[in-house]
Design a protein around this motif. Sequence first.
Motif, PDB file in Angstrom:
ATOM      1  N   GLY A   6      15.997  69.058  62.334  1.00 19.13           N
ATOM      2  CA  GLY A   6      16.500  67.818  61.743  1.00 19.13           C
ATOM      3  C   GLY A   6      17.967  67.865  61.366  1.00 19.13           C
ATOM      4  N   GLY A   7      18.573  66.708  61.363  1.00 15.23           N
ATOM      5  CA  GLY A   7      20.000  66.587  61.071  1.00 15.23           C
ATOM      6  C   GLY A   7      20.363  66.893  59.635  1.00 15.23           C
ATOM      7  N   ASP A   8      19.443  66.653  58.694  1.00 17.18           N
ATOM      8  CA  ASP A   8      19.731  66.930  57.288  1.00 17.18           C
ATOM      9  C   ASP A   8      19.945  68.418  57.040  1.00 17.18           C
ATOM     10  OD1 ASP A   8      19.631  64.265  56.607  1.00 17.18           O
ATOM     11  OD2 ASP A   8      17.557  64.340  55.898  1.00 17.18           O
ATOM     12  N   THR A   9      19.207  69.257  57.770  1.00 20.65           N
ATOM     13  CA  THR A   9      19.390  70.697  57.586  1.00 20.65           C
ATOM     14  C   THR A   9      20.781  71.136  58.028  1.00 20.65           C
ATOM     15  OG1 THR A   9      18.439  71.249  59.745  1.00 20.65           O
ATOM     16  CG2 THR A   9      16.935  71.204  57.865  1.00 20.65           C
ATOM     17  N   LEU A  10      21.309  70.450  59.024  1.00 22.29           N
ATOM     18  CA  LEU A  10      22.658  70.749  59.493  1.00 22.29           C
ATOM     19  C   LEU A  10      23.693  70.369  58.439  1.00 22.29           C
ATOM     20  CD1 LEU A  10      24.315  71.878  61.779  1.00 22.29           C
ATOM     21  CD2 LEU A  10      24.075  69.721  62.988  1.00 22.29           C
ATOM     22  N   ILE A  11      23.501  69.256  57.791  1.00 24.57           N
ATOM     23  CA  ILE A  11      24.393  68.828  56.711  1.00 24.57           C
ATOM     24  C   ILE A  11      24.360  69.850  55.575  1.00 24.57           C
ATOM     25  CG2 ILE A  11      24.775  67.074  54.931  1.00 24.57           C
ATOM     26  CD1 ILE A  11      23.632  65.054  57.062  1.00 24.57           C
TER      27      ILE A  11
ATOM     28  N   GLY B 277      35.025  69.496  49.874  1.00 21.25           N
ATOM     29  CA  GLY B 277      34.228  69.366  48.665  1.00 21.25           C
ATOM     30  C   GLY B 277      32.773  69.024  48.914  1.00 21.25           C
ATOM     31  N   GLY B 278      32.210  69.547  50.000  1.00 23.28           N
ATOM     32  CA  GLY B 278      30.812  69.283  50.309  1.00 23.28           C
ATOM     33  C   GLY B 278      30.555  67.976  51.025  1.00 23.28           C
ATOM     34  N   ARG B 279      31.617  67.252  51.357  1.00 18.30           N
ATOM     35  CA  ARG B 279      31.478  65.948  52.028  1.00 18.30           C
ATOM     36  C   ARG B 279      32.134  65.997  53.408  1.00 18.30           C
ATOM     37  NH1 ARG B 279      34.989  61.817  51.189  1.00 18.30           N
ATOM     38  NH2 ARG B 279      34.284  59.932  52.182  1.00 18.30           N
ATOM     39  N   ILE B 280      31.445  65.513  54.403  1.00 13.98           N
ATOM     40  CA  ILE B 280      32.007  65.465  55.762  1.00 13.98           C
ATOM     41  C   ILE B 280      32.960  64.292  55.830  1.00 13.98           C
ATOM     42  CG2 ILE B 280      31.479  65.128  58.197  1.00 13.98           C
ATOM     43  CD1 ILE B 280      28.767  66.538  57.567  1.00 13.98           C
ATOM     44  N   VAL B 281      34.227  64.580  56.147  1.00 15.89           N
ATOM     45  CA  VAL B 281      35.253  63.544  56.112  1.00 15.89           C
ATOM     46  C   VAL B 281      35.775  63.153  57.491  1.00 15.89           C
ATOM     47  CG1 VAL B 281      36.006  64.110  53.756  1.00 15.89           C
ATOM     48  CG2 VAL B 281      37.070  65.276  55.716  1.00 15.89           C
ATOM     49  N   LYS B 282      35.527  63.994  58.488  1.00 15.63           N
ATOM     50  CA  LYS B 282      36.068  63.703  59.817  1.00 15.63           C
ATOM     51  C   LYS B 282      35.247  64.466  60.860  1.00 15.63           C
ATOM     52  CE  LYS B 282      40.428  64.118  62.348  1.00 15.63           C
ATOM     53  NZ  LYS B 282      41.779  64.672  62.308  1.00 15.63           N
ATOM     54  N   ALA B 283      35.074  63.848  62.023  1.00 13.28           N
ATOM     55  CA  ALA B 283      34.385  64.501  63.137  1.00 13.28           C
ATOM     56  C   ALA B 283      34.991  64.029  64.432  1.00 13.28           C
ATOM     57  CB  ALA B 283      32.891  64.205  63.085  1.00 13.28           C
ATOM     58  N   ARG B 284      35.227  64.961  65.332  1.00 11.95           N
ATOM     59  CA  ARG B 284      35.746  64.578  66.646  1.00 11.95           C
ATOM     60  C   ARG B 284      35.020  65.369  67.727  1.00 11.95           C
ATOM     61  NH1 ARG B 284      39.935  68.055  68.616  1.00 11.95           N
ATOM     62  NH2 ARG B 284      40.497  69.579  67.026  1.00 11.95           N
TER      63      ARG B 284
ATOM     64  N   LEU C  50      21.501  67.670  66.739  1.00  9.74           N
ATOM     65  CA  LEU C  50      22.816  67.019  66.764  1.00  9.74           C
ATOM     66  C   LEU C  50      22.690  65.506  66.756  1.00  9.74           C
ATOM     67  CD1 LEU C  50      25.121  69.062  69.153  1.00  9.74           C
ATOM     68  CD2 LEU C  50      25.527  68.486  66.762  1.00  9.74           C
ATOM     69  N   GLU C  51      21.716  64.980  67.475  1.00  7.35           N
ATOM     70  CA  GLU C  51      21.530  63.528  67.515  1.00  7.35           C
ATOM     71  C   GLU C  51      21.249  62.976  66.113  1.00  7.35           C
ATOM     72  OE1 GLU C  51      19.084  60.132  70.010  1.00  7.35           O
ATOM     73  OE2 GLU C  51      18.357  62.201  70.050  1.00  7.35           O
ATOM     74  N   GLU C  52      20.343  63.619  65.387  1.00  7.78           N
ATOM     75  CA  GLU C  52      20.044  63.165  64.020  1.00  7.78           C
ATOM     76  C   GLU C  52      21.255  63.323  63.104  1.00  7.78           C
ATOM     77  OE1 GLU C  52      16.419  64.580  62.228  1.00  7.78           O
ATOM     78  OE2 GLU C  52      15.385  64.553  64.160  1.00  7.78           O
ATOM     79  N   PHE C  53      21.990  64.401  63.267  1.00  3.42           N
ATOM     80  CA  PHE C  53      23.203  64.625  62.479  1.00  3.42           C
ATOM     81  C   PHE C  53      24.228  63.520  62.749  1.00  3.42           C
ATOM     82  CE2 PHE C  53      27.493  66.504  62.456  1.00  3.42           C
ATOM     83  CZ  PHE C  53      27.604  66.819  61.109  1.00  3.42           C
TER      84      PHE C  53
ATOM     85  N   ARG D 104      27.453  72.355  54.160  1.00  8.52           N
ATOM     86  CA  ARG D 104      27.804  72.452  52.738  1.00  8.52           C
ATOM     87  C   ARG D 104      27.728  73.895  52.252  1.00  8.52           C
ATOM     88  NH1 ARG D 104      24.443  67.124  51.238  1.00  8.52           N
ATOM     89  NH2 ARG D 104      26.091  65.606  51.651  1.00  8.52           N
ATOM     90  N   ARG D 105      26.696  74.613  52.689  1.00  7.39           N
ATOM     91  CA  ARG D 105      26.523  76.012  52.281  1.00  7.39           C
ATOM     92  C   ARG D 105      27.671  76.894  52.772  1.00  7.39           C
ATOM     93  NH1 ARG D 105      21.558  78.609  54.797  1.00  7.39           N
ATOM     94  NH2 ARG D 105      22.956  79.961  55.917  1.00  7.39           N
ATOM     95  N   LEU D 106      28.224  76.547  53.914  1.00  9.09           N
ATOM     96  CA  LEU D 106      29.315  77.331  54.506  1.00  9.09           C
ATOM     97  C   LEU D 106      30.691  76.844  54.052  1.00  9.09           C
ATOM     98  CD1 LEU D 106      27.872  77.617  58.096  1.00  9.09           C
ATOM     99  CD2 LEU D 106      28.160  79.492  56.464  1.00  9.09           C
ATOM    100  N   SER D 107      30.744  75.956  53.098  1.00 12.67           N
ATOM    101  CA  SER D 107      32.001  75.385  52.619  1.00 12.67           C
ATOM    102  C   SER D 107      33.041  76.476  52.368  1.00 12.67           C
ATOM    103  CB  SER D 107      31.748  74.605  51.326  1.00 12.67           C
ATOM    104  OG  SER D 107      32.937  73.978  50.914  1.00 12.67           O
ATOM    105  N   GLY D 108      34.229  76.240  52.899  1.00 11.40           N
ATOM    106  CA  GLY D 108      35.324  77.195  52.739  1.00 11.40           C
ATOM    107  C   GLY D 108      35.456  78.185  53.878  1.00 11.40           C
ATOM    108  N   ARG D 109      34.557  78.123  54.858  1.00  9.07           N
ATOM    109  CA  ARG D 109      34.605  79.041  56.006  1.00  9.07           C
ATOM    110  C   ARG D 109      34.628  78.239  57.301  1.00  9.07           C
ATOM    111  NH1 ARG D 109      29.444  82.687  55.204  1.00  9.07           N
ATOM    112  NH2 ARG D 109      30.297  83.856  56.942  1.00  9.07           N
ATOM    113  N   ASN D 110      35.444  78.674  58.250  1.00 11.68           N
ATOM    114  CA  ASN D 110      35.420  78.079  59.583  1.00 11.68           C
ATOM    115  C   ASN D 110      34.267  78.734  60.344  1.00 11.68           C
ATOM    116  OD1 ASN D 110      37.666  76.527  59.083  1.00 11.68           O
ATOM    117  ND2 ASN D 110      39.082  77.999  59.950  1.00 11.68           N
ATOM    118  N   ALA D 111      33.352  77.917  60.827  1.00 10.11           N
ATOM    119  CA  ALA D 111      32.142  78.459  61.439  1.00 10.11           C
ATOM    120  C   ALA D 111      31.790  77.739  62.730  1.00 10.11           C
ATOM    121  CB  ALA D 111      30.968  78.343  60.459  1.00 10.11           C
ATOM    122  N   VAL D 112      31.183  78.494  63.634  1.00  8.06           N
ATOM    123  CA  VAL D 112      30.589  77.936  64.845  1.00  8.06           C
ATOM    124  C   VAL D 112      29.086  77.897  64.609  1.00  8.06           C
ATOM    125  CG1 VAL D 112      30.151  78.316  67.304  1.00  8.06           C
ATOM    126  CG2 VAL D 112      32.399  78.825  66.355  1.00  8.06           C
ATOM    127  N   LEU D 113      28.480  76.734  64.865  1.00 11.67           N
ATOM    128  CA  LEU D 113      27.052  76.537  64.682  1.00 11.67           C
ATOM    129  C   LEU D 113      26.476  76.021  65.992  1.00 11.67           C
ATOM    130  CD1 LEU D 113      27.259  74.587  61.291  1.00 11.67           C
ATOM    131  CD2 LEU D 113      27.055  77.055  61.615  1.00 11.67           C
TER     132      LEU D 113
END
Length: 152
Positions: free
Chosen positions: A83-88, A140-147, A108-111, A92-101
């Motif tokens: 589910g997409g919520d788990t991705l969100i 700050g735990g909020r997704i602000v941009k996606a490309r 991804l579709e649900e996200f 948030r859990r990885l906040s402050g780190r650049n990560a590949v998931l």
Amino acid sequence: MTSYLVRHAKAGDRSDWEGDDRLRPLSPAGERQALALVDLLKDAGIQAVLSSPYRRCIQTVEPVARQFGLSVEPEGSLAEGAGGDTLIQLIRRLSGRNAVLCTHGDVLEEFLEHLIRQGVVPGARARLEKGSTWVVDEEGGRIVKARYLPPP
């Protein structure tokens, strides 16, 4: 922080695979896509690489992990059906780190549906090709941009 959300590379047709689908490997075209991700992400300062425990996902991001001297961390919340919520929550859990998931199309579709509802991504731009990447910025735990980055 920036998360690079990768849909696993090409793995052949599910109906042609006779074994456990979690063990289905990348196709030769998918292996080429996985190697090309290294060039795509070489300047991204990756600090963590997490993947669905499915073989095709791990194989997709192994070259990137090697490039940055990291190991691929299997993560159940990236598995098919998670589910997409788990991705969100993971972002948030990885906040402050650049990560590949690395995950699957359904996750991804649900996200992306969530990001469309939030007005972060226009619906017409929510693409999901195998081997493609969504670059997601979080503050700050909020997704602000996606490309979107097309598959290599």
